[in-house]
Design an enzyme around this catalytic site. Structure first.
Site, PDB file in Angstrom:
ATOM      1  N   SER A  15      13.902  -8.591  30.240  1.00 21.04           N
ATOM      2  CA  SER A  15      12.999  -9.007  31.322  1.00 21.04           C
ATOM      3  C   SER A  15      13.609 -10.018  32.290  1.00 21.04           C
ATOM      4  CB  SER A  15      11.708  -9.553  30.706  1.00 21.04           C
ATOM      5  OG  SER A  15      11.999 -10.442  29.652  1.00 21.04           O
ATOM      6  N   TYR A 154      18.538   9.722  27.502  1.00 26.85           N
ATOM      7  CA  TYR A 154      17.492   8.773  27.929  1.00 26.85           C
ATOM      8  C   TYR A 154      16.112   9.406  27.745  1.00 26.85           C
ATOM      9  CZ  TYR A 154      14.783   5.829  31.210  1.00 26.85           C
ATOM     10  OH  TYR A 154      13.844   5.001  31.798  1.00 26.85           O
TER      11      TYR A 154
HETATM   12  N1  NAP Z   1      13.159   1.580  37.082  1.00 30.80           N
HETATM   13  C1  NAP Z   1      12.637   2.779  36.919  1.00 30.80           C
HETATM   14  O1  NAP Z   1      12.627   3.637  37.827  1.00 30.80           O
HETATM   15  C2  NAP Z   1      11.997   3.135  35.599  1.00 30.80           C
HETATM   16  C3  NAP Z   1      11.274   4.327  35.515  1.00 30.80           C
HETATM   17  C4  NAP Z   1      10.676   4.668  34.321  1.00 30.80           C
HETATM   18  C5  NAP Z   1      10.816   3.839  33.223  1.00 30.80           C
HETATM   19  N2  NAP Z   1      11.532   2.706  33.323  1.00 30.80           N
HETATM   20  C6  NAP Z   1      11.653   1.870  32.114  1.00 30.80           C
HETATM   21  O2  NAP Z   1      11.117   0.584  32.383  1.00 30.80           O
HETATM   22  C7  NAP Z   1      11.798  -0.394  31.591  1.00 30.80           C
HETATM   23  C8  NAP Z   1      12.325  -1.474  32.507  1.00 30.80           C
HETATM   24  O3  NAP Z   1      13.249  -0.864  33.406  1.00 30.80           O
HETATM   25  P1  NAP Z   1      13.802  -1.578  34.719  1.00 30.80           P
HETATM   26  O4  NAP Z   1      14.283  -0.479  35.608  1.00 30.80           O
HETATM   27  O5  NAP Z   1      12.832  -2.572  35.200  1.00 30.80           O
HETATM   28  O6  NAP Z   1      15.070  -2.334  34.114  1.00 30.80           O
HETATM   29  P2  NAP Z   1      16.244  -3.055  34.883  1.00 30.80           P
HETATM   30  O7  NAP Z   1      15.825  -3.553  36.213  1.00 30.80           O
HETATM   31  O8  NAP Z   1      17.451  -2.168  34.772  1.00 30.80           O
HETATM   32  O9  NAP Z   1      16.428  -4.315  33.944  1.00 30.80           O
HETATM   33  C9  NAP Z   1      16.940  -4.129  32.688  1.00 30.80           C
HETATM   34  C10 NAP Z   1      16.639  -5.377  31.895  1.00 30.80           C
HETATM   35  O10 NAP Z   1      17.023  -5.145  30.547  1.00 30.80           O
HETATM   36  C11 NAP Z   1      17.961  -6.136  30.152  1.00 30.80           C
HETATM   37  N3  NAP Z   1      18.880  -5.478  29.231  1.00 30.80           N
HETATM   38  C12 NAP Z   1      19.679  -4.403  29.449  1.00 30.80           C
HETATM   39  N4  NAP Z   1      20.337  -4.072  28.327  1.00 30.80           N
HETATM   40  C13 NAP Z   1      19.912  -4.941  27.369  1.00 30.80           C
HETATM   41  C14 NAP Z   1      20.205  -5.107  25.991  1.00 30.80           C
HETATM   42  N5  NAP Z   1      21.083  -4.323  25.369  1.00 30.80           N
HETATM   43  N6  NAP Z   1      19.589  -6.102  25.317  1.00 30.80           N
HETATM   44  C15 NAP Z   1      18.710  -6.936  25.941  1.00 30.80           C
HETATM   45  N7  NAP Z   1      18.379  -6.811  27.238  1.00 30.80           N
HETATM   46  C16 NAP Z   1      18.991  -5.839  27.938  1.00 30.80           C
HETATM   47  C17 NAP Z   1      18.597  -6.641  31.426  1.00 30.80           C
HETATM   48  O11 NAP Z   1      18.965  -7.971  31.267  1.00 30.80           O
HETATM   49  P3  NAP Z   1      20.472  -8.529  31.363  1.00 30.80           P
HETATM   50  O12 NAP Z   1      21.194  -7.707  32.401  1.00 30.80           O
HETATM   51  O13 NAP Z   1      20.240  -9.947  31.774  1.00 30.80           O
HETATM   52  O14 NAP Z   1      21.017  -8.368  30.000  1.00 30.80           O
HETATM   53  C18 NAP Z   1      17.411  -6.567  32.392  1.00 30.80           C
HETATM   54  O15 NAP Z   1      16.598  -7.702  32.231  1.00 30.80           O
HETATM   55  C19 NAP Z   1      12.896   0.373  30.842  1.00 30.80           C
HETATM   56  O16 NAP Z   1      12.448   0.692  29.561  1.00 30.80           O
HETATM   57  C20 NAP Z   1      13.078   1.620  31.667  1.00 30.80           C
HETATM   58  O17 NAP Z   1      13.578   2.694  30.909  1.00 30.80           O
HETATM   59  C21 NAP Z   1      12.133   2.324  34.484  1.00 30.80           C
END
Ligand code: NAP
Length: 264
Positions: A15, A154
């Site tokens: 987060s 994924y």
């Molecule tokens: N964005 C989309 O279009 C979308 C669509 C459908 C579903 N989702 C889902 O929504 C959720 C959030 O996605 P998002 O797009 O908001 O993510 P994001 O912007 O890519 O952010 C990813 C977050 O996860 C952290 N992270 C990554 N790998 C990690 C690990 N191994 N351990 C701990 N923290 C980790 C990162 O922190 P650090 O870099 O600081 O480590 C960052 O805070 C995910 O489950 C994603 O699959 C996203």
């Protein structure tokens, strides 16, 4: 809106940016005590500081832990207080041809995307059952249904989350705990913005043209025909975190702009 979250203790995995960070901001403004997470101290501190500047009375802290590394998860669990709300948000993906993906990539995505929530829930669900109140929220994706060709591992993880979440909800029968899933569609995070910018430069197009092309070619079923904002998704997460959502259990709430289609 008063989601009645004052004083509730929340942990949101992954987060420091994106949907997780937007969720933290909303829950903080609702008076919740929020713990955020990312892999390294630097990003965690930066995100905590950002949230403190947005809300001077924010009850916010952060814990660095990498969900790819089991020992770090055990260490994280030891540092966490008793939670009221667990948001299993961390998720990683890698756009690649099925034929180029090695076994270790499948396992890593499964570990981070599915086992993170499994391990945290295994620890916190019994505690929630004991005090007879709690919320566990999993973050899946439209990919669980759409299964894009370049995102098969994924999509597998996001489909697995649906089964885990439903199964855990069944373990809460007759209690005040709920376990639900949010299913976002394409959401305008920093990663999505970078993707759009790269395509705009590569094909000498405007950002609007690139976005329109993505939705006509890759997400033709979307009814909104645009990316959701992170706060549009985070508001749905806040609702499921709230005592107000007490009759919703074992459900999947789509915030997919209609991309999944069908009537279920
Ligand atoms: N964005 C989309 O279009 C979308 C669509 C459908 C579903 N989702 C889902 O929504 C959720 C959030 O996605 P998002 O797009 O908001 O993510 P994001 O912007 O890519 O952010 C990813 C977050 O996860 C952290 N992270 C990554 N790998 C990690 C690990 N191994 N351990 C701990 N923290 C980790 C990162 O922190 P650090 O870099 O600081 O480590 C960052 O805070 C995910 O489950 C994603 O699959 C996203």
């Amino acid at each position: 809106m008063d989601y009645k979250l004052k004083g509730k203790k929340v942990f949101i995995s992954g987060s420091t940016s994106g949907i997780g960070l937007a969720t933290a901001e909303i829950l903080i403004n609702e008076g919740a005590i929020v713990i955020i997470n990312g892999r390294g101290e630097k990003n965690v501190t930066k995100a905590v500081d950002y949230l403190k500047t947005k809300n001077k009375s924010a009850k916010i802290s952060g814990i660095a832990a990498n969900f790819s590394i089991q020992e770090e998860i055990q260490r994280l669990i030891k540092k966490l207080p008793d939670l009221d709300i667990l948001i299993n948000n961390v998720g990683i993906y890698n756009s690649k041809s099925f034929y180029e993906i090695e076994d270790k990539e499948w396992y890593n995505q499964f570990n981070v995307n599915v086992m993170s929530g499994v391990r945290l829930s295994k620890y916190f669900l019994p505690k929630m059952l004991k005090k007879n109140w709690g919320r566990i929220i999993f973050i899946s994706s439209e990919c669980a249904y759409l299964v894009p060709n370049d995102l098969i591992p994924y999509s597998m993880t996001k489909a697995s989350i649906l089964a885990v979440s439903r199964g855990l909800a069944q373990l809460t029968k007759g209690t005040n705990i709920t376990v639900n899933t949010i299913l976002p569609g394409s959401t305008l995070t920093q990663g999505a913005k970078t993707f759009l910018n790269q395509k705009a430069v590569e094909f000498n197009k405007s950002l609007n043209e690139v976005e329109d092309e993505f939705f006509s070619k890759s997400r033709g079923s979307s009814l909104i025909g645009r990316f959701a904002s992170v706060s549009e998704v985070a508001n749905a997460i806040a609702y499921l975190s709230s005592p107000l959502s007490s009759a919703t259990n074992g459900s999947v709430l789509k915030v997919d702009g209609g991309s999944v289609g069908g009537i279920s």
